[in-house]
Enzyme design. Structure first.
Site, short mmCIF file in Angstrom:
data_model
loop_
_atom_site.label_atom_id
_atom_site.label_comp_id
_atom_site.label_asym_id
_atom_site.label_seq_id
_atom_site.Cartn_x
_atom_site.Cartn_y
_atom_site.Cartn_z
N ARG A 63 43.32 48.93 40.86
CA ARG A 63 44.11 47.50 40.86
C ARG A 63 45.54 47.45 40.37
NH1 ARG A 63 40.52 47.84 43.32
NH2 ARG A 63 38.56 46.68 43.57
N SER B 36 37.58 37.62 42.00
CA SER B 36 37.17 38.43 40.56
C SER B 36 38.06 37.93 39.64
CB SER B 36 36.97 39.73 40.69
OG SER B 36 35.78 40.10 41.56
N GLU C 196 42.27 40.08 36.32
CA GLU C 196 42.56 40.41 37.71
C GLU C 196 43.45 39.39 38.35
OE1 GLU C 196 40.21 41.95 41.55
OE2 GLU C 196 39.45 42.75 39.57
#
Length: 310
Positions: A178, A227, A297
């Site tokens: 990520r 998310s 995130e």
């Protein structure tokens, strides 16, 4: 937010062809449907227009880039300086050449997956499960259902803060979970991906599986941002959140989803502060119960009006 920034930009770059808007609301451009305005919102006509704009812009003016607004909280105080949003044909093109797919960074990830399937190119079906655009996928190495951007990317192009054209190989992107290590001042404008020859029906079946899995497990029809927290090493964020008793937890108009507790939702009337504050409360409870520090995130940008004068 008010200023003479728009006038200064037009004076420095009188031949801009893109849209330049002052004090423009950003709430409708995010999936949460919350947040304050952009001091200036610029939508360039193409790469050349973006280059001219950035070269002429005062280096002291902050620049923020947004895409589809899927993994984004814009704080209630809005975004100072210039916010850039790519769109239109120049940044929404898709070209297929053999096993390569060249796309503009405004292309939705789901559309990239569909184009690859129609060309019988395997390996990109996972993009069907990512609710964002290619630009965001590049910046955060987005992934879903066993695949990540790093698995299929070959090259990226962009424009840096000085207006110079830049290009990056896969290795130069510095992907990890990520995250990309590409310079923060580069605005990605295009990317090339590589698939592999496959069977169209099988690829489309895989995309249908991804879609069904999302619909069964995630609150995709709610005002959400995907998310919320990255999975900690060796664990699942949602399990820690659930164990901390946060499923269904509320703050103002925001709620931790009952369906999937790593999703925050706007039940109606939430502010950005409600959503971010709820996320911070979740982090606090997980820290206390499991000793694990969850990391956001979702990207959070802009001014918190409660902190602005401190």
């Amino acid at each position: 937010m008010t200023s003479n920034l728009t006038d200064a930009i037009r004076a420095a770059a009188p031949n801009l062809r893109g849209r330049l808007l002052e004090n423009q609301s950003l709430a409708d451009l995010t999936w949460f449907r919350v947040g304050g305005p952009a001091q200036v919102l610029f939508s360039p006509a193409d790469e050349e227009d973006l280059s001219v704009f950035l070269a002429a812009l005062d280096p002291a003016v902050p620049v923020t880039v947004i895409g589809l607004g899927s993994n984004l909280i814009v704080r209630d105080g809005g975004i100072p300086g210039v916010t850039i949003r790519l769109g239109g044909k120049a940044f929404g093109s898709i070209e297929i050449d053999g096993d390569s797919i060249r796309v503009g960074t405004a292309v939705p990830d789901m559309r990239l997956a569909k184009a690859a399937a129609e060309a019988s190119l395997d390996g990109l079906a996972f993009f069907r499960g990512i609710p964002g655009s290619v630009g965001g996928a590049l910046r955060m190495n987005a992934g879903a259902h066993g695949g990540e951007t790093t698995d299929v990317l070959t090259q990226v192009r962009g424009i840096d803060r000085t207006g110079a054209a830049r290009s990056f190989t896969h290795a130069e992107m510095g992907f990890r979970y990520r995250h990309s290590s590409a310079p923060d001042d580069v605005i990605f404008t295009g990317a090339t991906f590589r698939g592999r020859a496959g069977n169209r029906e099988a690829i489309e079946a895989e995309m249908d599986r991804v879609t069904a899995a999302r619909e069964a497990a995630q609150p995709i029809r709610e005002r959400t941002g995907g998310s919320t927290f990255k999975n900690p090493e060796g664990g699942k964020a949602w399990q820690l959140i659930d164990a901390a008793g946060c499923r269904g937890l509320t703050r103002g108009g925001a709620q931790v989803s009952e369906m999937h507790c790593n999703f925050l939702i706007n039940r109606g009337g939430a502010t950005a502060a409600d959503i971010e504050g709820l996320g911070e409360e979740v982090r606090r409870r997980v820290r206390e119960t499991a000793g694990v520090e969850l990391h956001w995130e979702i990207k959070r940008i802009g001014v918190d009006p409660t902190q602005a004068d401190r």
